[in-house]
Design an enzyme around this catalytic site. Structure first.
Site, PDB file in Angstrom:
ATOM      1  N   ARG A 111       1.792 -10.935  -1.625  1.00 18.00           N
ATOM      2  CA  ARG A 111       1.889 -10.903  -0.153  1.00 18.00           C
ATOM      3  C   ARG A 111       3.372 -10.814   0.154  1.00 18.00           C
ATOM      4  O   ARG A 111       4.127 -11.734  -0.191  1.00 18.00           O
ATOM      5  CB  ARG A 111       1.256 -12.153   0.451  1.00 18.00           C
ATOM      6  CG  ARG A 111       1.571 -12.361   1.905  1.00 18.00           C
ATOM      7  CD  ARG A 111       0.701 -13.418   2.538  1.00 18.00           C
ATOM      8  NE  ARG A 111      -0.659 -12.945   2.697  1.00 18.00           N
ATOM      9  CZ  ARG A 111      -1.569 -13.493   3.509  1.00 18.00           C
ATOM     10  NH1 ARG A 111      -1.253 -14.558   4.217  1.00 18.00           N
ATOM     11  NH2 ARG A 111      -2.771 -13.001   3.606  1.00 18.00           N
ATOM     12  N   HIS A 131      -3.339  -4.602   5.032  1.00 16.75           N
ATOM     13  CA  HIS A 131      -4.052  -5.775   4.496  1.00 16.75           C
ATOM     14  C   HIS A 131      -5.401  -5.307   3.931  1.00 16.75           C
ATOM     15  O   HIS A 131      -6.461  -5.609   4.470  1.00 16.75           O
ATOM     16  CB  HIS A 131      -4.248  -6.803   5.613  1.00 16.75           C
ATOM     17  CG  HIS A 131      -4.566  -8.189   5.129  1.00 16.75           C
ATOM     18  ND1 HIS A 131      -4.595  -8.548   3.800  1.00 16.75           N
ATOM     19  CD2 HIS A 131      -4.872  -9.320   5.824  1.00 16.75           C
ATOM     20  CE1 HIS A 131      -4.900  -9.821   3.695  1.00 16.75           C
ATOM     21  NE2 HIS A 131      -5.076 -10.320   4.902  1.00 16.75           N
ATOM     22  N   GLN A 144      -8.421  -7.663   3.114  1.00 16.23           N
ATOM     23  CA  GLN A 144      -9.121  -8.111   4.320  1.00 16.23           C
ATOM     24  C   GLN A 144     -10.133  -7.045   4.757  1.00 16.23           C
ATOM     25  O   GLN A 144     -11.266  -7.369   5.124  1.00 16.23           O
ATOM     26  CB  GLN A 144      -8.116  -8.369   5.448  1.00 16.23           C
ATOM     27  CG  GLN A 144      -8.756  -8.840   6.739  1.00 16.23           C
ATOM     28  CD  GLN A 144      -9.301 -10.255   6.623  1.00 16.23           C
ATOM     29  OE1 GLN A 144      -8.613 -11.154   6.182  1.00 16.23           O
ATOM     30  NE2 GLN A 144     -10.550 -10.451   7.028  1.00 16.23           N
ATOM     31  N   ASP A 149      -7.001  -9.322  16.198  1.00 14.58           N
ATOM     32  CA  ASP A 149      -6.114 -10.119  15.336  1.00 14.58           C
ATOM     33  C   ASP A 149      -5.064 -10.746  16.245  1.00 14.58           C
ATOM     34  O   ASP A 149      -5.008 -10.444  17.453  1.00 14.58           O
ATOM     35  CB  ASP A 149      -5.467  -9.199  14.276  1.00 14.58           C
ATOM     36  CG  ASP A 149      -4.636  -9.946  13.242  1.00 14.58           C
ATOM     37  OD1 ASP A 149      -4.756 -11.190  13.140  1.00 14.58           O
ATOM     38  OD2 ASP A 149      -3.847  -9.283  12.530  1.00 14.58           O
ATOM     39  N   CYS A 164      -9.702 -11.699  11.389  1.00 10.25           N
ATOM     40  CA  CYS A 164      -9.339 -12.026  10.009  1.00 10.25           C
ATOM     41  C   CYS A 164      -8.928 -13.489   9.850  1.00 10.25           C
ATOM     42  O   CYS A 164      -8.962 -14.013   8.752  1.00 10.25           O
ATOM     43  CB  CYS A 164      -8.225 -11.107   9.536  1.00 10.25           C
ATOM     44  SG  CYS A 164      -6.677 -11.290  10.453  1.00 10.25           S
ATOM     45  N   ARG A 181     -13.929 -12.852   1.755  1.00 13.26           N
ATOM     46  CA  ARG A 181     -12.641 -12.548   1.120  1.00 13.26           C
ATOM     47  C   ARG A 181     -12.738 -12.786  -0.393  1.00 13.26           C
ATOM     48  O   ARG A 181     -12.237 -12.003  -1.189  1.00 13.26           O
ATOM     49  CB  ARG A 181     -11.521 -13.436   1.703  1.00 13.26           C
ATOM     50  CG  ARG A 181     -11.161 -13.188   3.160  1.00 13.26           C
ATOM     51  CD  ARG A 181     -10.605 -11.800   3.403  1.00 13.26           C
ATOM     52  NE  ARG A 181      -9.518 -11.488   2.513  1.00 13.26           N
ATOM     53  CZ  ARG A 181      -8.253 -11.919   2.645  1.00 13.26           C
ATOM     54  NH1 ARG A 181      -7.925 -12.659   3.666  1.00 13.26           N
ATOM     55  NH2 ARG A 181      -7.325 -11.566   1.774  1.00 13.26           N
TER      56      ARG A 181
HETATM   57  N1   CP Z   1      -6.873 -13.471   6.773  1.00 13.93           N
HETATM   58  C1   CP Z   1      -5.902 -13.904   5.951  1.00 13.93           C
HETATM   59  O1   CP Z   1      -5.283 -13.125   5.246  1.00 13.93           O
HETATM   60  O2   CP Z   1      -5.679 -15.231   5.996  1.00 13.93           O
HETATM   61  P1   CP Z   1      -4.469 -15.994   5.277  1.00 13.93           P
HETATM   62  O3   CP Z   1      -3.201 -15.525   5.943  1.00 13.93           O
HETATM   63  O4   CP Z   1      -4.737 -17.445   5.517  1.00 13.93           O
HETATM   64  O5   CP Z   1      -4.459 -15.651   3.833  1.00 13.93           O
HETATM   65  N1  NVA Z   2      -1.529  -9.660  11.293  1.00 23.32           N
HETATM   66  C1  NVA Z   2      -1.430 -10.988  10.736  1.00 23.32           C
HETATM   67  C2  NVA Z   2      -2.552 -11.215   9.785  1.00 23.32           C
HETATM   68  C3  NVA Z   2      -2.588 -12.566   9.133  1.00 23.32           C
HETATM   69  C4  NVA Z   2      -3.689 -12.691   8.120  1.00 23.32           C
HETATM   70  C5  NVA Z   2      -0.093 -11.177  10.068  1.00 23.32           C
HETATM   71  O1  NVA Z   2       0.398 -10.231   9.424  1.00 23.32           O
HETATM   72  O2  NVA Z   2       0.507 -12.246  10.203  1.00 23.32           O
END
Ligand code: CP
Ligand code: NVA
Length: 307
Positions: free
Chosen positions: A95, A122, A125, A213, A253, A281
């Site tokens: 990430r 993502h 997701q 989101d 998400c 997930r």
């Molecule tokens: N939806 C998602 O990616 O959640 P987290 O940021 O908690 O991993």
């Molecule tokens: N769009 C959000 C998603 C978190 C899972 C972010 O990037 O923070």
């Protein structure tokens, strides 16, 4: 060797195969004796826990690492981090703040690289979201999904995944926060009907699923005031859901902000699938890991026959 930096690194058929593998209640232990490195430059609840448990279910050992521990681009280049971690691990998940970090890691060819969220995409997701909808509807083609709110990383992967699965997409985002036109063109090139609406009410009209989101993603905290202003009127509430198709479902998400991008009455109401998405997930990541390690189809059959 295959990577998953965004969902369209897959063919539509491969995407469907991963969803099938995610449904396997007795997956092959393709990670027996192997490690999987999971690097997080940003916080995570779902992704870290889902990935760790998916790796464990396949017989592997997950090692979660905070971004500052490895210091990608600070202590070592992304390439060197990937080469070193590949000495111990069969798969690398990350990430990252900057999508180019994933590209640099993948370019080494040291190990398969999975995007666990970047500023651009993502994809894991999106796999879970499609799995959630497919479990509900039995199939995806011909359904219509609406994205309301920020045309962000989650939107990008969701829209591409929907297009790859034969769904129609409608988008309701304010000016300045719309999905990259390159992504809309890519979705259309996949054969999908994509409608860009000016207002969220237009976007959700006739939709079988409404997704949104947060309005301020991780790393955009400095833009919070301007974003909250721009997205006023784009909250998914009961009135907006009332304009969608009969029986339409709600997707998010998570993490969510009740009273901001979604009303409590929706996220905590009967149309909400957010807990199914969170659960899926893990299943989607398990299917992805089996696929990326070549354990699908024939490999799976061999594994079963030698048990
Ligand atoms: N939806 C998602 O990616 O959640 P987290 O940021 O908690 O991993
Ligand atoms: N769009 C959000 C998603 C978190 C899972 C972010 O990037 O923070």
């Amino acid at each position: 060797m295959r990577h998953l930096l965004d969902i369209d690194d897959l063919s539509p058929a491969e995407l469907a195969t991963i969803l099938d593998l995610a449904e396997d209640p007795d997956p092959p232990r393709v990670l027996a004796g192997c490690g999987v490195a999971l690097i997080f430059e940003k916080p995570s609840n779902r992704t870290r826990n889902a990935a760790e448990m998916a790796v464990t279910a396949l017989g592997g050992h997950p090692v979660s690492i905070r971004g500052e521990e490895v210091g990608i681009g600070v202590r070592e280049s992304p390439e060197d981090v990937a080469r070193v971690l590949a000495c111990y691990h069969a798969v690398l998940g990350a990430r990252v703040d900057d999508h180019r970090t994933l590209e640099a890691m993948a370019a080494t060819g040291a190990a398969p690289v999975l995007n666990l969220l970047s500023d651009r995409a993502h994809p894991t997701q999106a796999l879970a979201d499609l799995l959630t909808l497919r479990r509900l509807w039995g199939g995806l083609a011909g359904r219509r999904v609406a994205w309301v709110g920020d045309g962000n990383n989650v939107a990008r992967s969701f829209v591409l995944a929907a297009a790859m699965s034969g769904m129609e997409v409608s988008l309701g985002s304010p000016p300045g926060y719309r999905l990259d036109p390159v992504v809309i063109d890519a979705a259309r090139a996949l054969g999908a009907r994509v409608v860009e609406a000016d207002r969220p009410e237009q976007a959700v009209a006739g939709a079988d699923a409404v997704a949104t989101d947060v309005w301020v993603s991780m790393g955009q905290e400095d833009e919070a005031a301007a974003r909250l202003d721009a997205f006023a009127g784009y909250r998914v509430d009961a009135e907006l859901m009332g304009g969608a198709a009969q029986g339409a479902v709600f997707l998010h998400c998570l993490p969510a902000h009740r009273g901001v991008e979604v009303a409590s009455e929706v996220i905590d109401g009967p149309s909400s699938l957010v807990w199914e998405q969170a659960s899926n997930r893990m299943h989607a990541l398990r299917g992805l890991l089996v696929w990326v390690l070549g354990g699908g189809a024939a490999g799976h059959a061999v594994e079963r026959s030698t048990r």
